[in-house]
Each structure stands twice: as structure tokens, then as C-alpha cells.
Design a protein around this motif. Structure first.
Motif, PDB file in Angstrom:
ATOM      1  N   LEU A  80       3.676  11.833   0.922  1.00 23.11           N
ATOM      2  CA  LEU A  80       2.853  11.207   1.954  1.00 23.11           C
ATOM      3  C   LEU A  80       2.636   9.741   1.588  1.00 23.11           C
ATOM      4  O   LEU A  80       2.306   9.416   0.451  1.00 23.11           O
ATOM      5  N   GLY A  81       2.846   8.845   2.553  1.00 25.60           N
ATOM      6  CA  GLY A  81       2.671   7.422   2.293  1.00 25.60           C
ATOM      7  C   GLY A  81       3.941   6.714   1.870  1.00 25.60           C
ATOM      8  O   GLY A  81       3.908   5.551   1.467  1.00 25.60           O
ATOM      9  N   THR A  82       5.095   7.412   1.968  1.00 28.46           N
ATOM     10  CA  THR A  82       6.377   6.793   1.619  1.00 28.46           C
ATOM     11  C   THR A  82       6.801   5.806   2.699  1.00 28.46           C
ATOM     12  O   THR A  82       6.626   6.049   3.892  1.00 28.46           O
ATOM     13  N   HIS A  83       7.393   4.685   2.276  1.00 32.53           N
ATOM     14  CA  HIS A  83       8.012   3.735   3.199  1.00 32.53           C
ATOM     15  C   HIS A  83       9.511   3.684   2.911  1.00 32.53           C
ATOM     16  O   HIS A  83       9.934   3.727   1.754  1.00 32.53           O
ATOM     17  N   LEU A  84      10.307   3.584   3.976  1.00 36.75           N
ATOM     18  CA  LEU A  84      11.763   3.577   3.903  1.00 36.75           C
ATOM     19  C   LEU A  84      12.278   2.165   4.155  1.00 36.75           C
ATOM     20  O   LEU A  84      11.862   1.503   5.113  1.00 36.75           O
ATOM     21  N   TYR A  85      13.209   1.708   3.302  1.00 36.34           N
ATOM     22  CA  TYR A  85      13.820   0.383   3.432  1.00 36.34           C
ATOM     23  C   TYR A  85      15.334   0.577   3.442  1.00 36.34           C
ATOM     24  O   TYR A  85      15.885   1.252   2.568  1.00 36.34           O
ATOM     25  N   VAL A  86      16.011  -0.032   4.417  1.00 35.60           N
ATOM     26  CA  VAL A  86      17.437   0.189   4.601  1.00 35.60           C
ATOM     27  C   VAL A  86      18.158  -1.144   4.744  1.00 35.60           C
ATOM     28  O   VAL A  86      17.688  -2.043   5.454  1.00 35.60           O
ATOM     29  N   CYS A  87      19.314  -1.259   4.089  1.00 30.91           N
ATOM     30  CA  CYS A  87      20.145  -2.452   4.273  1.00 30.91           C
ATOM     31  C   CYS A  87      21.603  -2.078   4.064  1.00 30.91           C
ATOM     32  O   CYS A  87      21.954  -1.367   3.111  1.00 30.91           O
ATOM     33  N   GLY A  88      22.467  -2.563   4.956  1.00 31.27           N
ATOM     34  CA  GLY A  88      23.894  -2.282   4.868  1.00 31.27           C
ATOM     35  C   GLY A  88      24.557  -2.487   6.208  1.00 31.27           C
ATOM     36  O   GLY A  88      23.972  -3.084   7.124  1.00 31.27           O
ATOM     37  N   PRO A  89      25.774  -1.977   6.382  1.00 31.95           N
ATOM     38  CA  PRO A  89      26.454  -2.088   7.674  1.00 31.95           C
ATOM     39  C   PRO A  89      25.637  -1.439   8.788  1.00 31.95           C
ATOM     40  O   PRO A  89      24.975  -0.417   8.579  1.00 31.95           O
ATOM     41  N   LYS A  90      25.687  -2.023   9.961  1.00 25.27           N
ATOM     42  CA  LYS A  90      24.842  -1.573  11.074  1.00 25.27           C
ATOM     43  C   LYS A  90      25.017  -0.097  11.413  1.00 25.27           C
ATOM     44  O   LYS A  90      24.005   0.594  11.648  1.00 25.27           O
ATOM     45  N   THR A 123       0.806  -1.225   0.000  1.00 24.74           N
ATOM     46  CA  THR A 123       0.000   0.000   0.000  1.00 24.74           C
ATOM     47  C   THR A 123       0.838   1.273   0.000  1.00 24.74           C
ATOM     48  O   THR A 123       0.285   2.373  -0.022  1.00 24.74           O
ATOM     49  N   ALA A 124       2.175   1.134   0.010  1.00 26.97           N
ATOM     50  CA  ALA A 124       3.036   2.319   0.020  1.00 26.97           C
ATOM     51  C   ALA A 124       2.852   3.121  -1.271  1.00 26.97           C
ATOM     52  O   ALA A 124       2.786   2.553  -2.362  1.00 26.97           O
ATOM     53  N   ARG A 125       2.814   4.440  -1.143  1.00 22.75           N
ATOM     54  CA  ARG A 125       2.687   5.289  -2.327  1.00 22.75           C
ATOM     55  C   ARG A 125       4.042   5.560  -2.965  1.00 22.75           C
ATOM     56  O   ARG A 125       4.118   5.940  -4.137  1.00 22.75           O
ATOM     57  N   HIS A 126       5.100   5.396  -2.201  1.00 22.60           N
ATOM     58  CA  HIS A 126       6.451   5.615  -2.714  1.00 22.60           C
ATOM     59  C   HIS A 126       7.398   4.741  -1.902  1.00 22.60           C
ATOM     60  O   HIS A 126       7.233   4.594  -0.683  1.00 22.60           O
ATOM     61  N   HIS A 127       8.402   4.137  -2.557  1.00 26.88           N
ATOM     62  CA  HIS A 127       9.369   3.266  -1.895  1.00 26.88           C
ATOM     63  C   HIS A 127      10.736   3.951  -1.926  1.00 26.88           C
ATOM     64  O   HIS A 127      11.315   4.145  -3.000  1.00 26.88           O
ATOM     65  N   LEU A 128      11.258   4.324  -0.762  1.00 29.51           N
ATOM     66  CA  LEU A 128      12.563   4.950  -0.634  1.00 29.51           C
ATOM     67  C   LEU A 128      13.556   3.878  -0.201  1.00 29.51           C
ATOM     68  O   LEU A 128      13.505   3.382   0.931  1.00 29.51           O
ATOM     69  N   LEU A 129      14.454   3.498  -1.105  1.00 27.97           N
ATOM     70  CA  LEU A 129      15.365   2.382  -0.880  1.00 27.97           C
ATOM     71  C   LEU A 129      16.767   2.909  -0.615  1.00 27.97           C
ATOM     72  O   LEU A 129      17.318   3.674  -1.418  1.00 27.97           O
ATOM     73  N   VAL A 130      17.367   2.495   0.500  1.00 26.82           N
ATOM     74  CA  VAL A 130      18.695   2.968   0.898  1.00 26.82           C
ATOM     75  C   VAL A 130      19.593   1.766   1.146  1.00 26.82           C
ATOM     76  O   VAL A 130      19.233   0.847   1.895  1.00 26.82           O
TER      77      VAL A 130
END
Length: 280
Positions: free
Chosen positions: A172-182, A104-111
């Protein structure tokens, strides 16, 4: 192992950056959720125990013709993976979701940082396939898979990375996804929380947790009546295996949750990244 195994054949391998090798596996394949991983049996460790490593699948997940993973060369299991050649057969689990996109996210912010790009690449490819709004910020010295990320903000400079990543002005409605060194993951998530992001819209994929720490203790196994001595800086899993007591397990890093075991007394020291703090 309790989970069903799958025998897969190496179709091809090739380098995608300095010290990073892509491996494609074919066989009995299943569709999977973007951000999923597979556990691969990478030979045995120095004590002769099966060595299981988890690798993120980098495809979009829909009716795959192959499973694709990318492995950074290191010691142990990753070195074993780098030695694979076409035609070799490996044992693997079936895909398991670890960092699923929110439909349901309106935007996916990938880091992503470093080899943390692998689950993020899966998210990006799925977003492209299904025409979802997506944005990628990637910091890395070697920028593995840069050619697979058209339009991504890619840099090897921390200053440039933070100049480009705006956590205060997102749709509005963005979800943040993060992966990498702690350390970088912690900084991104802290800045997001400070900027007012709701916890439910911040998602992270952890590769490893902190090493076992703590003093020696005695574990009493209620069902069998067995007593096991656990040494200083030794995990309960290691002590149980040394006593020839086997319980389901996979990653040995506190990430997959395969070895979750109930306890009836005492205050265990949790170093895992699987259980929610409320479950400790």
C-alpha cells in the motif's frame, strides 16, 4: 535561447554497453531532483540550426561532483555526443525535473526498457542513498548499467519480464515509475490501470513523441501581423524558423515544453507529450 546556459567540461567517457557511452561533465554543478535531465547543445542539424538533445542524469542528485549521462549511439546529436573526449567543452542547460520521485511513497516500483534505464538509475541511486524501499524491473538486450543495479530484475525476455513484474500485489502506498519505448510504457501503464492503480501513482518519462502529421495551414501571428504558411507534415516551429521567426524552443520533440505558445483561434493538432489533454 531564453534559459541560462552552462559551460561544462568533459571529465571522462567510457562505454557501458554495446553502443552506449557514459559521459561525465564537470563545472558549475547544482543538486537536482532524481529523474532530472539536462539539455545539451549537440552541434547543428543539416539546416544549420542548433541541435538540442535532452539527456537524463543518472546520479542521485545530491551535491554532485559531476553530471553523468549515458548516450545510445544513433544519428545526429547522439553521434556528436559519442565523439566527445576529455577536455572538450559543451553548452548545457541546468537540470530540470521530468520524473521526480514522490517523497511520501512507501515503496518505489521502477520499470525500465532499453536506454530508458537512465532516469530509473537516478531514482534507484537516490533510493539507495536515502534508504527508501525500491524495486527495479529492467528489460534490455544489452542491459546497460546492470552492474549499477544490485538486486534488480534484469532480463532480455518479454515473457520473463512480465512473469517477474507483479502489478497486482504491491505494498500500500507504492508508486510506479516507467521509462522506455512507448509501446512498452503504454502496456505497463495500461496493465497498472487495469489492476486498479490510481493515475496519481503512475509516473512516466517520455523520450519522444509522434512525428508531425496533418495538412497544410496558414498561421497568422497576431502581434506582428505576419502570415506564415505551414506545409503538410511540417510543425509550426519548423515553419516559423524557416521564416526567420525565432521563439524559445529546445527538444523539437514535444517533450520539454519550452516552445509552448498560446493561440487565439483554430484547432491545433497536438502531438506533444508535455501538455495535459485538458490543456489542448
Amino acid at each position: 535561447m531564453a534559459a541560462p546556459m552552462n559551460r561544462l567540461t568533459v571529465a571522462d567517457t567510457c562505454p557501458v554497453a554495446d553502443g552506449v557511452r557514459r559521459v561525465r561533465l564537470v563545472g558549475e554543478l547544482r543538486s537536482y531532483t532524481p529523474g532530472s535531465h539536462v539539455d545539451v547543445l549537440c552541434g547543428t542539424d543539416e539546416r544549420g540550426r542548433p541541435r538540442w538533445n535532452s539527456y537524463s542524469l543518472t546520479g542521485d542528485g545530491f551535491q554532485p561532483e559531476h553530471y553523468e549521462i549515458s548516450v545510445r549511439l544513433g544519428s545526429g546529436g547522439s553521434r556528436w555526443m559519442h565523439q566527445l573526449r576529455p577536455g572538450d567543452v559543451v553548452e548545457a542547460g541546468h537540470p530540470r525535473s521530468g520524473l521526480a520521485p514522490v517523497q511520501t511513497a512507501r515503496h518505489h516500483l521502477l520499470v525500465a526498457a532499453g536506454i530508458g534505464i537512465t532516469p530509473i538509475l537516478s531514482h534507484f541511486r537516490a533510493a539507495e542513498t536515502w534508504q527508501r524501499s525500491v524495486e527495479v524491473h529492467y528489460i534490455s538486450r544489452d542491459a546497460a548499467h546492470a552492474d549499477d543495479l544490485p538486486g534488480a530484475h534484469i532480463t532480455d525476455s518479454r515473457a520473463e519480464f512480465w512473469r517477474g513484474l507483479d502489478l497486482t500485489d504491491q505494498p500500500l502506498g507504492t508508486h510506479l515509475y516507467v521509462c522506455g519505448p512507448k509501446p512498452l510504457m503504454d502496456e505497463v501503464m495500461t496493465r497498472a490501470r487495469d489492476a486498479g492503480w490510481p493515475p496519481a501513482r503512475i509516473h512516466a518519462e517520455h523520450f519522444a513523441t509522434t512525428p508531425a502529421t496533418g495538412g497544410p495551414f496558414t498561421a497568422h501571428l497576431r502581434r506582428s501581423g505576419t502570415t506564415v504558411q505551414v506545409g503538410e507534415n511540417e510543425t509550426l516551429l519548423d515553419a516559423l524558423q524557416s521564416a526567420d521567426i525565432n521563439i524559445p524552443h529546445r527538444c523539437r520533440r514535444g517533450v520539454c515544453g519550452e516552445c509552448v505558445t498560446p493561440y487565439t483561434a483554430g484547432e491545433p493538432l497536438h502531438n506533444d507529450l508535455y501538455l495535459h489533454p485538458s490543456q489542448h
